[in-house]
Design a protein around this motif. Sequence first.
Motif, mmCIF file in Angstrom:
data_model
loop_
_atom_site.group_PDB
_atom_site.id
_atom_site.type_symbol
_atom_site.label_atom_id
_atom_site.label_comp_id
_atom_site.label_asym_id
_atom_site.label_seq_id
_atom_site.Cartn_x
_atom_site.Cartn_y
_atom_site.Cartn_z
ATOM 1 N N THR A 346 44.990 -14.692 -52.275
ATOM 2 C CA THR A 346 44.190 -13.586 -52.789
ATOM 3 C C THR A 346 42.702 -13.691 -52.463
ATOM 4 O OG1 THR A 346 44.037 -14.737 -54.917
ATOM 5 C CG2 THR A 346 45.783 -13.084 -54.667
ATOM 6 N N GLN A 347 42.172 -14.912 -52.399
ATOM 7 C CA GLN A 347 40.741 -15.046 -52.121
ATOM 8 C C GLN A 347 40.415 -14.901 -50.632
ATOM 9 O OE1 GLN A 347 38.098 -17.778 -53.896
ATOM 10 N NE2 GLN A 347 39.221 -17.976 -55.821
ATOM 11 N N PHE A 348 41.430 -14.802 -49.792
ATOM 12 C CA PHE A 348 41.190 -14.797 -48.347
ATOM 13 C C PHE A 348 41.760 -13.567 -47.654
ATOM 14 C CE2 PHE A 348 41.423 -19.098 -49.950
ATOM 15 C CZ PHE A 348 40.269 -19.675 -49.458
ATOM 16 N N THR A 349 42.274 -12.613 -48.433
ATOM 17 C CA THR A 349 42.870 -11.400 -47.866
ATOM 18 C C THR A 349 42.480 -10.209 -48.732
ATOM 19 O OG1 THR A 349 44.884 -11.620 -49.188
ATOM 20 C CG2 THR A 349 44.884 -12.692 -47.012
ATOM 21 N N ARG A 350 42.858 -9.021 -48.303
ATOM 22 C CA ARG A 350 42.698 -7.811 -49.089
ATOM 23 C C ARG A 350 43.904 -6.914 -48.811
ATOM 24 N NH1 ARG A 350 39.385 -10.606 -50.768
ATOM 25 N NH2 ARG A 350 37.148 -10.284 -51.129
ATOM 26 N N PRO A 351 44.360 -6.163 -49.819
ATOM 27 C CA PRO A 351 45.378 -5.150 -49.519
ATOM 28 C C PRO A 351 44.880 -4.232 -48.404
ATOM 29 C CG PRO A 351 45.148 -5.413 -51.884
ATOM 30 C CD PRO A 351 44.037 -6.216 -51.263
ATOM 31 N N GLY A 352 45.778 -3.893 -47.485
ATOM 32 C CA GLY A 352 45.396 -3.102 -46.325
ATOM 33 C C GLY A 352 45.271 -3.930 -45.064
ATOM 34 N N TRP A 353 45.131 -5.256 -45.211
ATOM 35 C CA TRP A 353 45.171 -6.123 -44.044
ATOM 36 C C TRP A 353 46.560 -6.041 -43.411
ATOM 37 C CZ3 TRP A 353 42.240 -11.365 -43.874
ATOM 38 C CH2 TRP A 353 40.913 -11.185 -44.260
ATOM 39 N N TYR A 355 49.716 -8.084 -41.475
ATOM 40 C CA TYR A 355 50.348 -9.332 -41.042
ATOM 41 C C TYR A 355 50.388 -9.374 -39.519
ATOM 42 C CZ TYR A 355 52.179 -10.468 -45.720
ATOM 43 O OH TYR A 355 52.301 -10.799 -47.051
ATOM 44 N N ILE A 356 50.322 -10.560 -38.971
ATOM 45 C CA ILE A 356 50.566 -10.787 -37.546
ATOM 46 C C ILE A 356 51.888 -11.542 -37.462
ATOM 47 C CG2 ILE A 356 49.747 -11.837 -35.399
ATOM 48 C CD1 ILE A 356 46.897 -11.584 -36.471
ATOM 49 N N ASP A 357 52.953 -10.834 -37.136
ATOM 50 C CA ASP A 357 54.285 -11.427 -37.216
ATOM 51 C C ASP A 357 54.436 -12.641 -36.316
ATOM 52 O OD1 ASP A 357 54.925 -9.537 -39.045
ATOM 53 O OD2 ASP A 357 56.252 -8.365 -37.756
ATOM 54 N N SER A 358 53.812 -12.589 -35.135
ATOM 55 C CA SER A 358 53.958 -13.702 -34.191
ATOM 56 C C SER A 358 53.203 -14.942 -34.642
ATOM 57 C CB SER A 358 53.468 -13.266 -32.800
ATOM 58 O OG SER A 358 52.095 -12.875 -32.856
ATOM 59 N N LYS A 376 45.353 -10.287 -40.549
ATOM 60 C CA LYS A 376 44.041 -9.960 -39.984
ATOM 61 C C LYS A 376 43.388 -8.864 -40.803
ATOM 62 C CE LYS A 376 45.348 -6.382 -36.639
ATOM 63 N NZ LYS A 376 45.143 -5.882 -35.267
ATOM 64 N N SER A 377 42.074 -8.888 -40.836
ATOM 65 C CA SER A 377 41.285 -7.941 -41.609
ATOM 66 C C SER A 377 41.292 -6.559 -40.959
ATOM 67 C CB SER A 377 39.851 -8.445 -41.728
ATOM 68 O OG SER A 377 39.003 -7.465 -42.252
ATOM 69 N N ASP A 382 38.198 -10.742 -38.481
ATOM 70 C CA ASP A 382 38.524 -11.857 -39.372
ATOM 71 C C ASP A 382 40.038 -11.997 -39.547
ATOM 72 O OD1 ASP A 382 35.950 -12.863 -40.124
ATOM 73 O OD2 ASP A 382 35.647 -11.005 -41.255
ATOM 74 N N TYR A 383 40.436 -13.216 -39.863
ATOM 75 C CA TYR A 383 41.850 -13.508 -40.117
ATOM 76 C C TYR A 383 41.947 -14.662 -41.100
ATOM 77 C CZ TYR A 383 41.195 -17.531 -37.066
ATOM 78 O OH TYR A 383 40.742 -18.704 -36.505
ATOM 79 N N SER A 384 43.101 -14.785 -41.722
ATOM 80 C CA SER A 384 43.404 -15.915 -42.613
ATOM 81 C C SER A 384 44.858 -16.329 -42.385
ATOM 82 C CB SER A 384 43.204 -15.537 -44.086
ATOM 83 O OG SER A 384 41.850 -15.222 -44.362
ATOM 84 N N THR A 385 45.080 -17.616 -42.298
ATOM 85 C CA THR A 385 46.429 -18.173 -42.199
ATOM 86 C C THR A 385 46.682 -19.038 -43.433
ATOM 87 O OG1 THR A 385 46.399 -18.192 -39.782
ATOM 88 C CG2 THR A 385 48.018 -19.607 -40.862
ATOM 89 N N VAL A 386 47.770 -18.750 -44.140
ATOM 90 C CA VAL A 386 48.138 -19.504 -45.341
ATOM 91 C C VAL A 386 49.363 -20.350 -45.003
ATOM 92 C CG1 VAL A 386 48.724 -19.386 -47.789
ATOM 93 C CG2 VAL A 386 47.279 -17.603 -46.764
ATOM 94 N N ILE A 387 49.266 -21.638 -45.264
ATOM 95 C CA ILE A 387 50.304 -22.595 -44.884
ATOM 96 C C ILE A 387 50.744 -23.362 -46.124
ATOM 97 C CG2 ILE A 387 50.890 -24.521 -43.346
ATOM 98 C CD1 ILE A 387 48.262 -23.767 -41.784
ATOM 99 N N GLU A 388 52.050 -23.525 -46.311
ATOM 100 C CA GLU A 388 52.549 -24.389 -47.389
ATOM 101 C C GLU A 388 53.488 -25.432 -46.809
ATOM 102 O OE1 GLU A 388 55.811 -24.574 -48.496
ATOM 103 O OE2 GLU A 388 56.694 -22.808 -47.526
#
Length: 797
Positions: A346-353, A355-358, A376-377, A382-388
Amino acid sequence: MTRAPVRRWRTLTAVTSLLLSTLTGLTAPSVAQAAPTPSTSITINGTKPGLTFDGVGAISGGGGNSRLLADYPEPQRSELLDYLYKPGYGASLQLLKLEIGGDTNSTDGAEPSHMHTADTVDCNQGYEWWMAEQAKARNPDIKLAALSWGAPGWIDGGNFWSQDTIDYLMSWMDCAAQHDLTIDYLGGWNERGYDKAWYRNLKDTLTSHGYATKVVAADSDWSVADAMAEDPAFNDAVDVVGVHYPCGYLGDYTTCSSTATAQGLGKPLWASENGSQDTDTGAQAVARSINRGYLDGKMTAYFNWPVIAALYPNLNFSTDGMSIANQPWSGNYKIGKTTWVTAHTTQFTRPGWKYIDSAGGYLGGKRTNGSYVTMKSTNNSDYSTVIETMDASVAQNARFTVTGGLSTGQVHVWATDVRSGDSSNWFVRRPDITPSGGKFKLTLEPGHVYTVTTTTGQGKGTATPPAPGALDLPYADTFDTPTTTTSPKYFSDMNGAFQTVACGGGRSGTCLRQMAPTTPIRWTDEPYNAPYTIMGDGRWSNYTVSVDTMLEKKGSVELLGRVNQQAKNNNGLNAYHLRVSDTGAWSIDKSDSRWTFTTLASGTTTALGTGSWHHIAFTFEGSTLSAMVDGVTVGSATDASYTTGQAGLGVTGYETDQFDNFALAPGTPASHVGPVASGLTGKCADAKDDADANGTQVQLWDCNGGSAQVWTWSNGTLTHNGKCMDVTGQGTANGTQVILWDCNGGANQQWTAQPDGALKAVQSGRCLDVPAATTTNGTQLVIWDCDGGANQRWTLP
């Protein structure tokens, strides 16, 4: 300078190997080589497609889970709200779903309706308007959704799928507008399937009333997608397919699938309720599901249930949500690990961004390595990648290549060690990385969540709570002092709706009235569903609870005392009840976790009638329970089943009775200090090493009079050096260990002394136990099914 000796050693090794081979035919043992670090290549290409991200949020409702937040003092209340909604501070929620109250229990409580009757609309009922206003004040961009769990009984003879319900929902939407709230999404009936014609009518009615609100269906399972595929008119009426627990229920959430039919509709697919997990121990599951909902099922929104555990510890889901806030009188709270796992998205994205499927998948192609998603924004830079890496066993490398118009500038890295119990290891900013030619590498440790981003503005809130404390007696409430909501301070309704109103019966001032006049359309299926409301500190033991009451109609009112554990979905309650009817009939009753009632004493006194005020009181002194009506003691009973618990008020049917001048007076203090001796001769409960750190084992040891064996028994709790005897993790299973922990009033820290000497844990109903009746010093104490054995008998101080 440190590398040359290594090269020389390798050279010597090679020469030695050659000499040995030449001279003797032998080969020198090879030097062990470390296994290569697993690596995943991630190309973040801004031109690649993906679905639109709708957000991550949570649910206020589905059972009174937010109730106590409104009663918190400042500044703690604002701190908690900031941790939920303020961007760049805590969970930073992007979506908030509100329960449309229906005067009926919807898990851990009942939320009041805005229309108790067909001819009365009250747009200020409850606390959901307040919650939404607070969320909007902190994040004006937050999107609001709404859903019904139940509804008032006047609706079309109890038929939810009716025009009455749609008209009822339109009045609720009008109330939202009065509060300057825009409801972006509206659902039907929580987890109760769907009626296609009703949804078509709902969509048409919203449009005719000028609302652009999108319709969500059906907040149940994926079968709604099949129905939509077969019925074009139904499909046109539904904007979003919302499904509950697509990752399973109360599991690890390793797989979060949808269906090909659902994906083929071309509609947004949502995990419109997920979670139901402990704020700390459930964080791993939440971390998986936020990512895997998109990877496995193309779900573009995630709603955690609930938003916060602002409810009493004796309720079933008392530790679920972003945080725990169950002591409004002390201001104490706990920000859970789930807050920070959620913040990684949530702190690194916004609704409306987008996804980059690849740039999403499973590390190394294996689920057990962990997952990653990239968004991607809308600025296409801008972009954010979330990894678990929840299930990973070794460190891994992620090698990034950034292209397609996205920023190749400095990358910021944030990390949470989800396996750590130390909050200083949660949501930590790591050193920035400067890509070279759009390429960079990141080492991923097991059990972590990482966010790699080009965005800024993130942060970790620094507010800290005060220490927990007791709600001291005496306590009184005349109901005349205004509160944040129409519920009186600290009262939490379990069924019905208890609201402050102008007093009737010729009395001036403000009184508390049960407002629901008919049995609602119910969501839960408890066998006893009469209205009642509870309040206070579960550690109270000896006290008198009293109130003035006026019966508006024939029936009975009740005082509740020593209220402790409630069964799931209100399917039982361990408590005592003093019931007094308009005829003067009275009884002292005991209810249990299956709503079995046992009458302990009964009789008849002067009739109370209707329309006039009377005073009733219920006293608990040890095992003696006494009843008083209009200043006269009418009877008493002896029972030792429940030694501690809260107080409450109730009516025995859906009657609109009134209450005033609620009061609690302390009885004889129930505090004793000394050893807790086992039924196993010569053995005592012992705090290992006389420590007082959280997690210290409670063990069996030879009784020796030492300080490690000094316990204080008070109001159903056992404390050592200020720490409470606690059932680990609020566990209820046989064999769950007993430890020391900060006292927090939780049901897992409350014990009931039984007549046979057993100590029964309030939350689980299981007994403090020495495993296998061993007498070995150092044996860890646990809870186990009560069986009357000597290894479950204890002598209290």
